[in-house]
Design an enzyme around this catalytic site. Structure first.
Site, PDB file in Angstrom:
ATOM      1  CG  HIS A  71     -10.213 -10.183  21.806  1.00  0.00           C
ATOM      2  ND1 HIS A  71     -12.025  -9.358  20.975  1.00  0.00           N
ATOM      3  CD2 HIS A  71     -10.263 -11.459  21.812  1.00  0.00           C
ATOM      4  CE1 HIS A  71     -12.307 -10.701  20.284  1.00  0.00           C
ATOM      5  NE2 HIS A  71     -11.576 -11.194  20.442  1.00  0.00           N
ATOM      6  CB  CYS A  72     -10.469 -12.574  26.919  1.00  0.00           C
ATOM      7  SG  CYS A  72     -10.824 -11.822  28.500  1.00  0.00           S
ATOM      8  CG  HIS A  73     -13.597 -15.535  23.448  1.00  0.00           C
ATOM      9  ND1 HIS A  73     -14.317 -14.536  23.030  1.00  0.00           N
ATOM     10  CD2 HIS A  73     -12.669 -15.288  23.054  1.00  0.00           C
ATOM     11  CE1 HIS A  73     -14.009 -14.114  21.516  1.00  0.00           C
ATOM     12  NE2 HIS A  73     -12.658 -14.643  21.209  1.00  0.00           N
ATOM     13  CE1 TYR A 128     -15.631 -21.480  19.167  1.00  0.00           C
ATOM     14  CE2 TYR A 128     -16.512 -20.967  17.119  1.00  0.00           C
ATOM     15  CZ  TYR A 128     -15.901 -20.517  18.359  1.00  0.00           C
ATOM     16  OH  TYR A 128     -16.268 -19.462  19.154  1.00  0.00           O
ATOM     17  NE  ARG A 179     -16.180 -10.753  17.757  1.00  0.00           N
ATOM     18  CZ  ARG A 179     -16.134 -11.402  17.912  1.00  0.00           C
ATOM     19  NH1 ARG A 179     -16.559 -12.493  18.207  1.00  0.00           N
ATOM     20  NH2 ARG A 179     -14.462 -11.308  17.117  1.00  0.00           N
ATOM     21  CG  ASP A 226      -8.817 -14.056  20.974  1.00  0.00           C
ATOM     22  OD1 ASP A 226      -9.535 -14.766  20.919  1.00  0.00           O
ATOM     23  OD2 ASP A 226      -8.348 -14.458  19.601  1.00  0.00           O
ATOM     24  CG  ASN A 237     -12.256 -21.994  15.468  1.00  0.00           C
ATOM     25  OD1 ASN A 237     -12.672 -23.194  15.658  1.00  0.00           O
ATOM     26  ND2 ASN A 237     -13.406 -20.131  15.974  1.00  0.00           N
TER      27      ASN A 237
HETATM   28  C1  0GY Z   1     -12.054 -14.349  18.129  1.00  0.00           C
HETATM   29  C2  0GY Z   1     -11.668 -15.214  16.943  1.00  0.00           C
HETATM   30  C3  0GY Z   1     -12.329 -16.119  16.812  1.00  0.00           C
HETATM   31  C4  0GY Z   1     -13.523 -16.794  16.899  1.00  0.00           C
HETATM   32  C5  0GY Z   1     -14.456 -15.830  16.955  1.00  0.00           C
HETATM   33  O1  0GY Z   1     -17.019 -15.039  17.253  1.00  0.00           O
HETATM   34  C6  0GY Z   1     -15.937 -16.746  17.491  1.00  0.00           C
HETATM   35  O2  0GY Z   1     -16.120 -17.340  17.496  1.00  0.00           O
HETATM   36  O3  0GY Z   1     -14.522 -14.554  17.388  1.00  0.00           O
HETATM   37  C7  0GY Z   1     -11.897 -17.125  15.248  1.00  0.00           C
HETATM   38  O4  0GY Z   1     -12.218 -17.892  15.015  1.00  0.00           O
HETATM   39  O5  0GY Z   1     -10.948 -16.556  14.889  1.00  0.00           O
HETATM   40  O6  0GY Z   1     -11.532 -13.566  18.351  1.00  0.00           O
HETATM   41  O7  0GY Z   1     -11.917 -15.028  19.111  1.00  0.00           O
END
Ligand code: 0GY
Length: 297
Positions: free
Chosen positions: A27-29, A45, A120, A244, A249
């Site tokens: 789980h990362c972006h 955001y 998701r 993560d 946020n």
């Molecule tokens: C995460 C948590 C957050 C953000 C998102 O989709 C998203 O923007 O998941 C959060 O703000 O809690 O898992 O990245």
């Protein structure tokens, strides 16, 4: 107005814990860079740019070999930044996308070819409008033949309403961030009990990351570790873990990713459980072809 995110820690510690070969951050972006991959107009955001190269360098430092990129709301249903990263990863990366209800079969196939293995759905107030339940049901039926799963992200107080709906879906479901309970209320709180009940159904999986999101005491997340430990001991074959990164946020105490890795020494101190959490389980869900090949040997 969009809220601006804090920057991630640029110089995380090197963890003391040595991770098993093939360890996966599930789980990362990747975000942007905005000049190449603009953020969605409907976002709530604006994240900091978090490109693939920076994530790959972080993973090298942490001892992480494989990655599951999860599409975040700031990119909406435009999965191109994620697909670009997967394409450049040399086969070490897979993804979870976000799609519109109207997505075509050809687009789903394009995502599959690009390394996506799930979609998701968000039910989190600060991320904007909830996923439409009708669309969730329709899309779940459409991804089932692809062998994909659904990742479901919700706040703990949504579970009572969501659980009966999720139980009707014909795909495996992965719950983000331990179902986001308020850690100060302890593992006996009803919301966490509901999650444990849901996990009794073999279709459900849970990510034991998000200590930094559910904590009320801050680092080193003593209040949150109990939740992760409980899930790992009860459901060793259906748990996943991730950093993560880059921590969208998070409003204060931006996590040190090295310290998050070291938290695993408390979440899964037994080598066999750590191996399942970081290697075997993500392989089963995201690289099923390798999982089957190993089981057949
Ligand atoms: C995460 C948590 C957050 C953000 C998102 O989709 C998203 O923007 O998941 C959060 O703000 O809690 O898992 O990245």
């Amino acid at each position: 107005m969009f809220s601006e995110n804090l920057p991630f820690q640029s110089n995380p510690s090197t963890p003391a814990l040595k991770l098993p070969a093939g360890a996966c951050d599930a789980h990362c972006h990747v975000f942007g860079p905005a000049k190449d991959f603009p953020f969605a107009p409907e976002r709530t955001y604006t994240p900091v740019d978090a490109p693939w190269e920076t994530l790959a360098a972080l993973h090298d430092r942490l001892g992480i070999a494989r990655t599951v990129l999860v599409q975040a709301s700031c990119h909406g249903t435009d999965n191109t930044a994620m697909l670009d990263a997967i394409a450049r990863s040399g086969g070490t990366c897979r993804g979870v996308g976000m799609v519109a209800r109207e997505v075509t079969d050809a687009e789903l196939q394009h995502l599959h070819d690009g390394g996506v293995r799930g979609i998701r759905f968000n039910f989190v107030t600060h991320l904007g409008k909830d996923a439409d339940v009708g669309a969730v049901q329709e899309l779940a039926a459409r991804i089932a033949p692809l062998g994909w799963h659904a990742v479901v992200h919700f706040e703990a107080d949504r579970l009572e309403t969501l659980a009966p709906i999720l139980k009707t879906l014909p795909v495996p479901m992965v719950i983000d961030h331990m179902g986001r309970p308020d850690a100060s209320r302890g593992v006996t709180q009803p919301a966490f009990g509901m999650l444990l009940d849901l996990m009794a159904d073999e279709r459900f999986w849970v990510k034991v990351c998000g200590a930094e999101r559910i904590t009320r005491t801050g680092p080193p997340y003593d209040d949150a570790v109990h939740f992760a430990r409980e899930l790992v001991t009860r459901f060793e074959d259906r748990v996943l873990w991730g950093t993560d990164w880059p921590h969208p946020n998070i409003k204060k105490d931006m996590p040190d990713d090295g310290a998050l890795v070291d938290l695993l020494a408390r979440i899964a101190p037994e080598p066999a459980l750590l191996q399942k959490l970081l290697v075997r389980n993500p392989t089963r869900l995201y690289w099923p072809e390798k999982f089957q090949a190993r089981s057949n040997r």
